[in-house]
Design a protein around this motif. Sequence first.
Motif, PDB file in Angstrom:
ATOM      1  N   LEU A 163       0.825  -1.203   0.000  1.00  0.00           N
ATOM      2  CA  LEU A 163       0.000   0.000   0.000  1.00  0.00           C
ATOM      3  C   LEU A 163       0.860   1.254   0.000  1.00  0.00           C
ATOM      4  O   LEU A 163       1.946   1.271   0.592  1.00  0.00           O
ATOM      5  CB  LEU A 163      -0.902   0.024   1.241  1.00  0.00           C
ATOM      6  N   PRO A 164       0.394   2.325  -0.641  1.00  0.00           N
ATOM      7  CA  PRO A 164       1.102   3.599  -0.531  1.00  0.00           C
ATOM      8  C   PRO A 164       1.184   4.043   0.927  1.00  0.00           C
ATOM      9  O   PRO A 164       0.238   3.855   1.699  1.00  0.00           O
ATOM     10  CB  PRO A 164       0.237   4.561  -1.352  1.00  0.00           C
ATOM     11  N   GLY A 165       2.312   4.621   1.295  1.00  0.00           N
ATOM     12  CA  GLY A 165       2.491   5.087   2.658  1.00  0.00           C
ATOM     13  C   GLY A 165       2.835   3.994   3.654  1.00  0.00           C
ATOM     14  O   GLY A 165       3.021   4.282   4.846  1.00  0.00           O
ATOM     15  N   GLU A 166       2.925   2.755   3.207  1.00  0.00           N
ATOM     16  CA  GLU A 166       3.227   1.639   4.103  1.00  0.00           C
ATOM     17  C   GLU A 166       4.682   1.713   4.583  1.00  0.00           C
ATOM     18  O   GLU A 166       5.587   2.085   3.829  1.00  0.00           O
ATOM     19  CB  GLU A 166       2.991   0.315   3.379  1.00  0.00           C
ATOM     20  N   GLU A 167       4.908   1.350   5.842  1.00  0.00           N
ATOM     21  CA  GLU A 167       6.271   1.219   6.368  1.00  0.00           C
ATOM     22  C   GLU A 167       6.797  -0.162   5.963  1.00  0.00           C
ATOM     23  O   GLU A 167       6.965  -1.055   6.791  1.00  0.00           O
ATOM     24  CB  GLU A 167       6.268   1.378   7.884  1.00  0.00           C
ATOM     25  N   ARG A 198      17.418   1.810   5.216  1.00  0.00           N
ATOM     26  CA  ARG A 198      16.096   1.854   5.849  1.00  0.00           C
ATOM     27  C   ARG A 198      15.738   0.496   6.445  1.00  0.00           C
ATOM     28  O   ARG A 198      15.204   0.414   7.559  1.00  0.00           O
ATOM     29  CB  ARG A 198      15.047   2.274   4.835  1.00  0.00           C
ATOM     30  N   LEU A 199      16.032  -0.565   5.716  1.00  0.00           N
ATOM     31  CA  LEU A 199      15.740  -1.904   6.229  1.00  0.00           C
ATOM     32  C   LEU A 199      16.626  -2.229   7.421  1.00  0.00           C
ATOM     33  O   LEU A 199      16.180  -2.867   8.386  1.00  0.00           O
ATOM     34  CB  LEU A 199      15.930  -2.939   5.118  1.00  0.00           C
ATOM     35  N   ASP A 200      17.868  -1.800   7.381  1.00  0.00           N
ATOM     36  CA  ASP A 200      18.799  -2.025   8.493  1.00  0.00           C
ATOM     37  C   ASP A 200      18.237  -1.423   9.780  1.00  0.00           C
ATOM     38  O   ASP A 200      18.243  -2.064  10.844  1.00  0.00           O
ATOM     39  CB  ASP A 200      20.153  -1.414   8.143  1.00  0.00           C
ATOM     40  N   ALA A 201      17.750  -0.181   9.683  1.00  0.00           N
ATOM     41  CA  ALA A 201      17.170   0.472  10.864  1.00  0.00           C
ATOM     42  C   ALA A 201      15.924  -0.271  11.347  1.00  0.00           C
ATOM     43  O   ALA A 201      15.711  -0.440  12.562  1.00  0.00           O
ATOM     44  CB  ALA A 201      16.836   1.922  10.538  1.00  0.00           C
ATOM     45  N   ALA A 202      15.088  -0.736  10.413  1.00  0.00           N
ATOM     46  CA  ALA A 202      13.874  -1.461  10.795  1.00  0.00           C
ATOM     47  C   ALA A 202      14.204  -2.800  11.446  1.00  0.00           C
ATOM     48  O   ALA A 202      13.557  -3.201  12.429  1.00  0.00           O
ATOM     49  CB  ALA A 202      12.992  -1.672   9.571  1.00  0.00           C
ATOM     50  N   LEU A 203      15.202  -3.506  10.932  1.00  0.00           N
ATOM     51  CA  LEU A 203      15.592  -4.781  11.524  1.00  0.00           C
ATOM     52  C   LEU A 203      16.141  -4.593  12.934  1.00  0.00           C
ATOM     53  O   LEU A 203      15.863  -5.400  13.839  1.00  0.00           O
ATOM     54  CB  LEU A 203      16.635  -5.469  10.644  1.00  0.00           C
ATOM     55  N   THR A 204      16.915  -3.538  13.129  1.00  0.00           N
ATOM     56  CA  THR A 204      17.428  -3.255  14.472  1.00  0.00           C
ATOM     57  C   THR A 204      16.287  -2.971  15.442  1.00  0.00           C
ATOM     58  O   THR A 204      16.298  -3.406  16.601  1.00  0.00           O
ATOM     59  CB  THR A 204      18.392  -2.061  14.426  1.00  0.00           C
ATOM     60  N   TYR A 205      15.271  -2.253  14.967  1.00  0.00           N
ATOM     61  CA  TYR A 205      14.124  -1.922  15.807  1.00  0.00           C
ATOM     62  C   TYR A 205      13.298  -3.167  16.141  1.00  0.00           C
ATOM     63  O   TYR A 205      12.879  -3.363  17.299  1.00  0.00           O
ATOM     64  CB  TYR A 205      13.249  -0.887  15.095  1.00  0.00           C
TER      65      TYR A 205
END
Length: 648
Positions: A163-167, A198-205
Amino acid sequence: MLFDAPPQPVARVCVDSPLPHLDRLFDYRIPDEMVRQLAVGCRVKVRFAGRLVSGFVVELGTSTDFAGKLHPIEKLVSAEPVLDRHVAGLARAVADRYAGNLSDVLRLAVPPRQAKVEKDAPRERCGPVAAPPRAAWRRYEHGEAFLTALAEGKSPRAVWDVLPGEEWPKRLAEAAAEAAAANRGALLIMPDQRDLDRLDAALTYVLGPDRHVCLSAAQGPAKRYRAFLAARRGAVSVVAGTRAAMFAPVPNLGLVAIWDDGDDSHAEPHAPYPHAREVLLTRSAHSDCAALVAGYVRTVQGQLLIESRWATPIAAPRDTLRSAVPRVVPVGDEADLRADPDSGAARLPTVAWQAAAAALRAETPVLVQTPRRGYLPAVACRRCRTKAHCPHCHGPLGLPSSTRPPQCRWCGQAAEDYRCGECGDTGLRSLIVGAARTAEELGRAFTGVAVHASSGDKILDTVEPGPSIVVATPGAEPAVEGGYGAVLLLDAWALMNRADLRAEEETLRRWSMAAALARPASAGGTVVAVADGGLPVVQALMRWDPDWFAGRELAARAELRFPPAIRMASLTGEPAAIADLMATARPPDTIETLGPVPLDDNTERLLVRVPRRDGPSLAKALHDASAARSLKKKPGTVRVQIDPRELL
């Protein structure tokens, strides 16, 4: 009394050679001093044709079919087993799929050795990972079911329409966490370093710190090799990376995923030219693991996976989709021309100006996507409109800025005393307007508004919320918190009129990547596409229905017999070499040839195609023919590419 001699340990080695007729394993005797150290996956040096060459130990045994005396392994370069058995099998399958050599694939799969890194203390194994929440995946049909199957250790395969705007980085991290919580590994491939960050930051979170590694060429040799060893030794079970990580040795692999598989960055430019998506799908079949192909736009290849029932679509219901997408307005249809007769010729029509002004009044940023970087990439004579060429090499001239003289785009020399060869005039006019000139014009039109440029070697990752204008080339659009109030898509002709089979598909992909950054229509988000609303690609964007467009494209490809509906090979080289290769090959009876067509004075290209079921036979026939020519030292080389990205 006679006794049989004890069996002699034998290593089967893949030697590093580009010659097709040497694309097989060679047996070598393991010296007594190496028996306890040598293992499958080790780097070695062996004597081959009188030279010392590098190689990988792929198999170990106690017997050989070779009738003569085996040469011993000359040197154990490292006792570190860097080549996993599963990766070695995958590399062989990829080489066969693309009519290539195993050694070429292994060169892509295993990074160069860093001896100092191997001596460092091993990284500690990370602890267990907790299962992530699934609330966000419930917005999609089959989304939660996909995560449930991962948690149960199953191997679902899906194409995810985001979806548009999806994280989306966070959603991919949650899928990886679900696999890790089930004690399985995950491999996530991104098209570029910006998406990987961006994925690196999300995986860390989602996973917590130090529970994953990233692999990319941008890291540098030592850091990349350290991350590679962490995965190979089983210290981490989640690996993210760019194309270079598609062969990463992830232990007990449970999930492979790729983001934006239509991006050209996923295609490897070195032999045998594999595509990251195809490598991951092959890996999914070989390792019996889950596969996820994700993006804002479904590619034709993704549509084929669904229509063949190999994968299940993960998509949001239309009600959910309508609440997330921006309002898309085309420019150039009959109603626009009646209201504004000049809109058909204007680069930025009235509708686009009004959308930008409204967004700025609402104190939201405006994104302007233009497909050309630079200032004026192409110019012509002001009087006779003949395209301006370099007086030194006859290459195309362009203006790098408003204060600098014309510059050749081939040789880089400045044409300070330019004079038209047709009429003698010294004035110039623009043929193509680049991002820098667009930013300059918008800055003059919207005085007092900050204008940012994002393209080339100066790409912005984010911009601050508030009234501003961002001019970006495709793929360089920065994110903004809350989304853009307006997105303007300029110069549609430059994207759709390219001589490329994928021109319209790529246009929709680039437009959708920018439009997905806009606010929803309920929050005032507007996308203006400067193109005729009757075009299928514009219709797909207006309805946000890339699935319909992908199905339409796949049907057209099937009718015209183009990939991915069929398998095609491109043969490029000297005419005599191509003719000899085809005379040597034994392709399937279903083969059809197109061409050859000349590329330059000495090179031509021949296209051959077969039904998909005969793809493996075609690849084997071309590889065997290349090997036969190599063995006989035939003159001329032929580059073989299976399902090349560019056909026109």
